[in-house]
Scaffold this active site. Structure first.
Site, PDB file in Angstrom:
ATOM      1  CG  HIS A   1     -29.662 -21.170   7.217  1.00 13.53           C
ATOM      2  ND1 HIS A   1     -28.699 -20.849   8.049  1.00 13.53           N
ATOM      3  CD2 HIS A   1     -29.387 -20.832   6.093  1.00 13.53           C
ATOM      4  CE1 HIS A   1     -28.126 -19.858   7.400  1.00 13.53           C
ATOM      5  NE2 HIS A   1     -28.091 -19.956   6.137  1.00 13.53           N
TER       6      HIS A   1
ATOM      7  CG  HIS B   1     -24.873 -16.792   6.382  1.00 15.44           C
ATOM      8  ND1 HIS B   1     -25.448 -15.993   6.451  1.00 15.44           N
ATOM      9  CD2 HIS B   1     -25.527 -17.726   5.787  1.00 15.44           C
ATOM     10  CE1 HIS B   1     -26.618 -16.014   5.625  1.00 15.44           C
ATOM     11  NE2 HIS B   1     -26.715 -17.343   5.210  1.00 15.44           N
TER      12      HIS B   1
END
Lengths: 333, 333
Positions: A57, A219
């Site tokens: 991320h 995700h």
């Protein structure tokens, strides 16, 4: 799988090595277990803030370590929670005697492992508080989450709580402001493409060439619906309405608008999304007084974006504007 | 084609509208013809700097307009040079009486159109100089270029020349420092995937799932060779050697290392490239004293990166460190 990597198992340590080599003026890292801290950690007498979670991320969270934001970041394997061990080690490394705040995105693994680390730190005499971020309005309960997911709004929590800690607020006050930001920010995301976890080697989900996923998780967890690709303005409409209706925001509010790229979307497109989102917000009588556009909470190379709206007041605005010096956010000073 | 856009013909004006809405404290724009200038332009008595070129390379150039860097940016259509008209208009809008420097990437269309605009500005009494950037060591003569192409090193030229102009250097001195930076920076890039120009609707070139293009241009122009995908370290080796051999850099040199994402490569991968590039440079006895990692000169959603090395001295380091306040680069002040 086409990635700029060496052995998939080395992705995180090699990337962290490059990160601290590039930003040695701001940060340093430990590798066994792996965590990143401010170059000047621990800062005596200052409340310290630690965040973390699965890698993939970036710049979240290591890119936000530095003056005025995070004291430590704990990167797990890609899309996988770090264990309590490095979280505990980071907590101890940054503790300056004024207590430590954990800012944790609401994913079951992160919540559990940060909780365990907090208990262990407490047993060693460190006062730890936790704020769980859950700004994603898309879905309640998801693949890895009970309740709402913590997504890009987390960056705003980290910046504002970090500024409060930097100016000398105590642990209660820093915890309170982090809680307040999380309560006042709402986010929703869209995926145009999937992403591939290096050690998996295959895309996290399948999506057709003419489809997009509304309400995607960071995700690749399922969102609200799979629809045909639409013009940017229609996509923005689909995600901004649930955000604005959720809080609810109201006419006259000052807000911060964050357009967050998922990693593979060019900036030229993010500004197109910004344009229409800003129009919708202004039409509702709200005023965008602060903005942030770019890749801040990504999902590897996923194409897509999320839109976050934070309701501001004088205190939050002042803390947002306060100097920050990290790899990914830097102004003032 | 899967893009976050509305009508392909509106991509640039819509994106610029979003850009100035998000960064109204730094910039403003005109739309007929289209260009972006510092919010406080013209700055009386200061040398002004204008750059520009086809869109699709964001944040280049508009993201670098602001205090301490560019005074104006002229975005053409995607991957297409702006005409002389908006270049002239931007030049007039930023002229503060101390002359204007054009920083132009070496592409035939850009060079010609900036030249025409400079002549027209001169006819209106504005003193204009031009520095053509040509930092790409990959190939000599290319699809749109005679000589070497101007690529990511342009950002370094713009930052350093911008700092010189901001501190009050005259037009000769600002031109000289821009020329010096271009002379001391070398770049080479790699593409893992192609990119798609919105109004074309098809990828700019074909590349197999297991192939990469070494020495790619920022519009997808051919590089040196098409090879099978390799580990990141091998790829870095392939592009750093021609860079270091070209200048030549030598042991003891201080350098700035820029790892530039092409738009679709995640940051976690860029730092893996940084790690190995830094190792190679240090092995050669050079010292990396400044770094920059991120998406600065992109090719829409292309996956890939370029590596630039700039030889520093005290003057260039001081100008690099000087405060800058733009949408895409910001520190100090």
């Amino acid at each position: 799988m086409k990635k700029l990597i060496n052995d998939p198992k080395d992705v995180v340590p090699e990337s962290v090595t490059g990160f601290v080599a590039a930003h040695g003026d701001l940060v340093r890292a430990e590798f066994d277990p792996i965590f990143i801290v401010r170059a000047d950690a621990p800062v005596a007498g200052k409340v310290a803030i630690v965040s973390g979670g699965g890698s993939g991320h970036e710049p979240l969270h290591a890119g936000f370590v530095g003056y005025g934001m995070l004291d430590g970041a704990v990167p797990g394997p890609v899309f996988t929670s770090p264990t309590p061990d490095p979280i505990l080690a980071a907590t101890k490394a940054v503790d300056g005697g004024a207590g430590v705040l954990h800012i944790v995105k609401n994913y079951t693994g992160d919540v559990l492992n940060f909780e365990t680390a907090a208990d262990l730190a407490a047993a060693e005499g460190i006062e730890v508080r936790s704020v769980i971020t859950d700004d994603d309005v898309a879905v309640k309960d998801s693949l890895y989450t009970a309740g709402r997911r913590g997504v890009a709004g987390t960056v705003l929590v980290e910046k504002i709580a970090g500024a409060a800690a930097q100016r000398g607020d105590d642990l209660d006050a820093v915890t309170a402001v982090a809680t307040k930001v999380n309560a006042q920010v709402r986010t929703m995301g869209v995926a145009l493409t999937a992403c591939t976890v290096p050690h998996a080697g295959e895309p996290s989900f399948d999506i057709a060439d003419d489809e997009i996923e509304i309400g995607i998780g960071i995700h690749g967890e399922p969102g609200r619906e799979r629809i045909k690709l639409e013009p940017a303005d229609s996509i923005v409409d689909r995600i901004i309405e649930p955000i604005l209706d959720d809080l609810p925001f109201k006419s006259g509010d000052d807000v911060l608008l964050l357009i967050n790229g998922m990693g593979g979307t060019p900036l030229i497109e993010l500004y197109i999304a910004y344009k229409h989102a800003a129009e919708v917000i202004e039409e509702r009588g709200m005023h965008i007084t602060r903005s942030l556009v770019g890749n801040f909470t990504t999902s590897l190379e996923m194409q897509g974006f999320s839109l976050s709206v934070l309701k501001l007041d004088d205190e939050l605005t002042e803390l947002w504007d306060a100097p920050v010096q990290t790899a990914a956010l830097r102004w003032g000073r």
